[in-house]
Motif scaffolding. Structure first.
Motif, short mmCIF file in Angstrom:
data_model
loop_
_atom_site.label_atom_id
_atom_site.label_comp_id
_atom_site.label_asym_id
_atom_site.label_seq_id
_atom_site.Cartn_x
_atom_site.Cartn_y
_atom_site.Cartn_z
N ARG A 28 25.35 15.59 -9.18
CA ARG A 28 26.27 16.47 -8.45
C ARG A 28 27.37 17.06 -9.33
O ARG A 28 27.85 18.17 -9.06
N ASN A 69 21.59 2.70 -10.63
CA ASN A 69 22.90 2.67 -9.99
C ASN A 69 23.06 3.93 -9.15
O ASN A 69 23.18 5.04 -9.68
N PRO A 70 23.04 3.82 -7.82
CA PRO A 70 23.08 5.01 -6.96
C PRO A 70 24.31 5.88 -7.20
O PRO A 70 24.23 7.11 -7.19
N GLU A 71 25.47 5.24 -7.40
CA GLU A 71 26.70 6.02 -7.59
C GLU A 71 26.65 6.81 -8.90
O GLU A 71 27.01 8.00 -8.94
N ALA A 72 26.18 6.17 -9.95
CA ALA A 72 26.09 6.86 -11.24
C ALA A 72 25.07 7.99 -11.19
O ALA A 72 25.29 9.07 -11.76
N ALA A 120 24.23 9.74 -8.52
CA ALA A 120 24.81 10.84 -7.73
C ALA A 120 25.84 11.61 -8.54
O ALA A 120 25.91 12.85 -8.47
N GLU A 121 26.63 10.89 -9.32
CA GLU A 121 27.64 11.55 -10.17
C GLU A 121 26.97 12.47 -11.18
O GLU A 121 27.44 13.60 -11.44
#
Length: 348
Positions: free
Chosen positions: A158, A149-152, A154-155
């Motif tokens: 970052r 999951n790209p969003e997870a 990145a979270e």
């Protein structure tokens, strides 16, 4: 003059001939031309051509003198019929079926097969040249890709992990990344030799054995591990965590994936009772590449793929040997934190 020179070569002992071949090929490697070599060393054009072919086929070992009674050159290696038989064996069989262990053909295993079948020896470099000449390439067998999951991801990179690192620093705690790995005698990780343009398809055998291991690593270069033959369950995980607590005076923040064992009721309760000594933190789902300890597992499987393992005892010895060796190399452990997808965790 060429005939006289060839007569002189025949008068040399096998050891003298080998030394001459080594000197000539070494000089040409350093820039001497073939014509200069003929003049300086007094050898024929045909000899140089023959030695070049031997060097290309078998590496430096191909320049060695053959056994008594065997013709130098191609006769010291594989005949055309032997080469065809070797190719057929690589296509039809997997190493395990020929008592070489595993499903993947590596240069070491192919060279060992050639030795067993035909009594000839190759360096890995020499065998690689032979296989390429016969139309083989080193390939990775097909397997399904896991989508993260790209969003997870990145979270985590970052925000979540930097916050954890800041907290651990304030607490004077340590951050460890942990993972469990299962290794099997029919392990598919890595690459195998197969015909160019034809991805190998490997069938599994029912006669296989497996072993489990678990390890943790830190950005400082520490590595701890355990190896066990039973199932990976809450009991095995808690035994490992107990050992970790005994090896660290500081509080541990352990980063792991979302394996059901890691989230089990028994583990959750055990960790909660020791909240001042250890906490678990979970990586995003389907993002194993964010765990530097995954690179330890990949390193282990690459190492095992190039070994001839035919018994559970040999497998356990090889696995323990790998971890003990890496444990003594903190620089190598720190290197697992330097990959593009793990460097985010390289400092605390």
């Amino acid at each position: 003059m060429g005939d006289d020179l060839r007569m002189d070569m025949r008068r040399l002992s096998p050891g003298q001939q080998e030394a001459l071949r080594m000197r000539v090929m070494g000089a040409m490697r350093d820039g001497m031309t073939a014509s200069e070599a003929q003049r300086v060393f007094g050898v024929s054009e045909g000899s140089i051509r023959n030695w070049r072919n031997r060097l290309a086929a078998g590496g430096v070992e191909g320049l060695e003198s053959g056994r008594p009674g065997r013709r130098a050159g191609d006769g010291a290696k594989l005949t055309p019929s032997q080469a065809e038989a070797l190719v057929e064996a690589l296509i039809v069989f997997v190493p395990e079926q020929l008592e070489l262990g595993g499903l993947l053909w590596t240069l070491r295993k192919v060279a060992e097969l050639a030795r067993r079948l035909f009594g000839v020896s190759f360096t890995e470099q020499g065998m690689g040249k032979v296989l390429r000449r016969m139309g083989f390439t080193f390939q990775r067998p097909d397997r399904r890709a896991i989508e993260a999951n790209p969003e997870a991801m990145a979270e985590w990179v970052r925000r979540t992990y930097p916050a954890l690192a800041a907290r651990a620093k304030a607490e004077d705690a340590v951050i460890l990344f942990g993972d469990q790995v299962g290794v099997r005698s029919d392990q598919l990780s890595g690459r195998t030799w197969g015909r160019r343009g034809q991805t190998p398809t490997l069938a599994r055998t029912g006669k296989r054995f497996c072993l489990n291991a678990m390890s943790t690593i830190s950005p400082r270069g520490d590595l701890h591990f355990t190896v066990f033959r039973g199932r990976f369950n809450a009991k095995a995980f808690l035994e490992f965590l107990t050992r970790l607590l005994g090896q660290h005076e500081k509080k541990i923040h352990l980063v792991v994936d979302g394996h059901p064992v890691h989230r089990s009721k028994a583990v959750t309760a055990w960790v909660a009772d020791r909240a001042d000594r250890i906490e678990l933190h979970f990586l995003p789902a389907y993002a194993p590449h964010l765990n530097p300890d995954e690179l330890v597992n990949a390193d282990l499987k690459r190492t095992l793929a190039d070994q001839i393992i035919t018994t559970p005892t040999r497998m356990e010895t090889s696995v323990r040997s790998f971890f003990h060796r890496v444990q003594k190399l903190p620089g190598r452990v720190r290197g697992y934190f330097q990959a593009p997808h793990t460097i985010y965790a390289s400092t605390i």
